[in-house]
Structure formats: C-alpha cells, structure tokens
Design an enzyme around this catalytic site. Structure first.
Site, mmCIF file in Angstrom:
data_model
loop_
_atom_site.group_PDB
_atom_site.id
_atom_site.type_symbol
_atom_site.label_atom_id
_atom_site.label_comp_id
_atom_site.label_asym_id
_atom_site.label_seq_id
_atom_site.Cartn_x
_atom_site.Cartn_y
_atom_site.Cartn_z
ATOM 1 N N THR A 6 -41.816 45.729 -21.804
ATOM 2 C CA THR A 6 -41.280 45.266 -20.332
ATOM 3 C C THR A 6 -40.700 44.137 -20.301
ATOM 4 O O THR A 6 -40.614 43.269 -20.855
ATOM 5 C CB THR A 6 -42.686 45.225 -19.547
ATOM 6 O OG1 THR A 6 -42.673 44.834 -18.142
ATOM 7 C CG2 THR A 6 -43.618 43.977 -20.112
ATOM 8 N N LYS A 32 -46.448 41.567 -14.886
ATOM 9 C CA LYS A 32 -47.192 42.732 -15.488
ATOM 10 C C LYS A 32 -47.999 42.281 -16.800
ATOM 11 O O LYS A 32 -49.035 42.803 -16.956
ATOM 12 C CB LYS A 32 -46.254 43.881 -15.954
ATOM 13 C CG LYS A 32 -45.721 44.540 -14.843
ATOM 14 C CD LYS A 32 -45.099 45.972 -15.396
ATOM 15 C CE LYS A 32 -44.425 46.975 -14.412
ATOM 16 N NZ LYS A 32 -43.654 47.901 -15.220
ATOM 17 N N ASP A 68 -45.222 52.126 -15.843
ATOM 18 C CA ASP A 68 -44.325 52.142 -14.815
ATOM 19 C C ASP A 68 -45.303 52.259 -13.552
ATOM 20 O O ASP A 68 -46.337 52.829 -13.325
ATOM 21 C CB ASP A 68 -43.489 53.440 -14.960
ATOM 22 C CG ASP A 68 -42.055 53.271 -14.284
ATOM 23 O OD1 ASP A 68 -41.650 52.032 -14.469
ATOM 24 O OD2 ASP A 68 -41.762 54.131 -13.616
ATOM 25 N N SER A 69 -44.882 51.470 -12.389
ATOM 26 C CA SER A 69 -45.616 51.540 -11.361
ATOM 27 C C SER A 69 -44.648 51.405 -10.343
ATOM 28 O O SER A 69 -43.451 51.111 -9.976
ATOM 29 C CB SER A 69 -46.481 50.051 -11.204
ATOM 30 O OG SER A 69 -45.798 49.081 -11.755
ATOM 31 N N GLY A 80 -44.124 40.973 -6.410
ATOM 32 C CA GLY A 80 -43.265 41.877 -5.938
ATOM 33 C C GLY A 80 -43.975 42.108 -4.365
ATOM 34 O O GLY A 80 -43.637 41.110 -3.691
ATOM 35 N N ASP A 139 -46.665 42.328 -3.321
ATOM 36 C CA ASP A 139 -48.314 42.032 -2.964
ATOM 37 C C ASP A 139 -48.472 41.289 -1.462
ATOM 38 O O ASP A 139 -49.431 41.418 -1.038
ATOM 39 C CB ASP A 139 -48.661 40.932 -4.201
ATOM 40 C CG ASP A 139 -49.059 41.697 -5.375
ATOM 41 O OD1 ASP A 139 -49.357 42.868 -5.244
ATOM 42 O OD2 ASP A 139 -49.295 40.878 -6.565
ATOM 43 N N LYS A 190 -57.663 40.747 -6.876
ATOM 44 C CA LYS A 190 -56.711 41.709 -7.107
ATOM 45 C C LYS A 190 -57.085 42.844 -8.114
ATOM 46 O O LYS A 190 -56.932 44.070 -8.145
ATOM 47 C CB LYS A 190 -55.340 41.350 -7.380
ATOM 48 C CG LYS A 190 -54.156 42.228 -7.236
ATOM 49 C CD LYS A 190 -52.583 41.918 -7.649
ATOM 50 C CE LYS A 190 -51.983 43.228 -7.969
ATOM 51 N NZ LYS A 190 -50.545 42.683 -8.216
ATOM 52 N N HIS A 196 -54.019 49.247 -8.927
ATOM 53 C CA HIS A 196 -53.725 50.091 -9.531
ATOM 54 C C HIS A 196 -53.603 49.832 -10.944
ATOM 55 O O HIS A 196 -54.164 50.590 -11.885
ATOM 56 C CB HIS A 196 -52.188 50.633 -9.053
ATOM 57 C CG HIS A 196 -51.655 49.687 -8.665
ATOM 58 N ND1 HIS A 196 -51.670 48.515 -8.106
ATOM 59 C CD2 HIS A 196 -50.152 49.389 -9.225
ATOM 60 C CE1 HIS A 196 -50.631 47.602 -8.022
ATOM 61 N NE2 HIS A 196 -49.489 48.067 -8.985
ATOM 62 N N ARG A 197 -53.319 48.571 -11.220
ATOM 63 C CA ARG A 197 -52.998 48.316 -12.650
ATOM 64 C C ARG A 197 -54.267 47.887 -13.322
ATOM 65 O O ARG A 197 -54.714 48.163 -14.583
ATOM 66 C CB ARG A 197 -51.932 46.929 -12.732
ATOM 67 C CG ARG A 197 -51.770 46.538 -14.389
ATOM 68 C CD ARG A 197 -50.492 45.577 -14.071
ATOM 69 N NE ARG A 197 -49.312 46.311 -13.622
ATOM 70 C CZ ARG A 197 -48.793 46.010 -12.440
ATOM 71 N NH1 ARG A 197 -49.565 45.071 -11.527
ATOM 72 N NH2 ARG A 197 -47.701 46.634 -11.883
#
Ligand code: ITT
Length: 193
Positions: A11, A16, A69-70, A146, A148, A169, A174-175
């Site tokens: 990445t 991330k 990937d998100s 990003g 957020d 968070k 999702h992460r």
C-alpha cells in the site's frame, strides 16, 4: 515469549498501515509496508481489484502479503465514489462530496474494505468489512484520514469517524471488521502453535 508474525502490506497509504497494525496487534501480527508498485485494475468490484493486485504482487514479492482496497459508497449517488474513492478524494476532497450531496436528504452511505491475503502456498483469500452510516452536513473532527470527517457511522451518537478516538473507530469501521476476520483466520490456519 510471543512470536510476532510479520507480513508485507502492499500500500501507499500510511493511515491504512497504522489502522491495520492497531487492529492486528492483538493477534500477534505486524504488517510491514512494502513500496513495490501496486497494480489496480478498473472494476466496480473491490474483490476483483484485490484478487488481481494480490496475484500481481505475489509474482514480484514471492512472500506472504496483504493487499487492501476500500471505498465510500453513497446510496443516492449510485455507489459513487466506490472503487474510485482514492482518486475522488484527491480531486474533490470532503468538500466536493458535500457539494454533490447538497439538497439530498437521503444521506445513507457505507464504507467497504476488502482485505486480500496470499502466500506462495495460499491463493488469494478475501476478508470483507462493511460499515453503514450517513454523510454529514458538514466536515467535523480531526482524527483519521480521507472521508472520515464527513462519515457518521451508525451507533456513534451522531459523531463522525473523525470525532471518534482511533480505537473507537476500529470498533465500528469497515477496516476493523475486515482485519479482525483476517487475524482470526490467520491465527487458526496459518500461525498455529
Ligand atoms: P493503496 O491503494 O495504495 O492501498 P489508497 O489510499 O489509494 O492506498 P484505496 O485505493 O483503497 O487506497 O482508496 C481508498 C480511499 O477511500 C482512500 O484513499 C480514502 O480516501 C477512502 N477511505 C478508505 N477507507 C477510509 C477510511 O477508513 N476513512 C476515510 N476514508 C477512507
């Protein structure tokens, strides 16, 4: 002494890596950022993008690795920016999304994260996490990265991701969901004592 398992993470995004390592530390896994070039195909499916990128990276690295990937999918924008989130963030930022959402009252959206793991012995295996929420009316908060500041996850008492402490968070995100699934799978299948 606990063994720490080090795995490459392909990445360019340091946020991330930081989030993933916060989540994976409880499983004794540490991701090490690799700067080898990540190849991303154009597709509406994060799963397809991750699978392809993982196979491509494996050819170069020949070692166990993670690709992730998100993206942010906004219901009334037919899932936009979705797989193009990185590009759209760079070009439009949070303000651009807020402008697109002016006068739209249905602000439902979701963040999705697909984590791919593979090794010379294991074909890409995917772990998915989804976080449902709403796009806020204005950017709020200072944590995170990003989109957020404009995403209010469900069950956060109206706070955006950027208003939550990083560990908060992780509980919703999702992460957090995707990497916890990966960590559990890894310790029971790959790193068995
Ligand atoms: P790599 O491809 O190099 O891993 P990237 O940032 O380009 O890094 P993606 O292609 O997966 O990663 O793009 C996802 C984008 O979606 C990311 O750049 C952010 O703008 C946004 N995004 C993803 N997860 C996010 C999160 O938890 N909080 C805020 N924005 C997020």
């Amino acid at each position: 002494m606990i063994d720490i398992h080090e795995i490459y993470f392909i990445t360019s995004n340091d946020h991330k890596v930081e989030e993933a390592n916060r989540i994976l530390s409880q499983f004794g896994i540490c991701l090490r950022k690799s700067n080898i070039k990540k190849l991303e195909i154009q597709s509406n499916s994060l799963e397809k993008i991750v699978k392809y990128s993982a196979l491509y990276a494996m050819k170069k690295l020949k070692s166990e690795l993670i690709i992730e990937d998100s993206g942010l999918f906004i219901k009334k924008l037919n899932g936009f920016p979705g797989p193009f989130s990185s590009y759209v963030y760079k070009k439009l930022g949070c303000d651009g999304i807020l402008k697109l959402m002016q006068n739209i009252s249905d602000r439902r959206a979701l963040f999705k994260c697909v984590v791919g793991y593979c090794s010379p012995n294991v074909k890409p295996i995917l772990f998915c996490g989804i976080c449902y929420g709403n796009i806020s009316n204005e950017a709020r908060g200072s944590y995170g990265f990003g989109f957020d500041p404009i995403f209010i996850p469900d069950n956060s008492n109206g706070r955006t991701f950027s208003e939550l402490l990083p560990e908060e968070k992780d509980k919703f995100s999702h992460r957090g969901i995707a990497f916890r699934k990966f960590g559990l799978w890894y310790i029971s299948n790959i790193a068995k004592p």
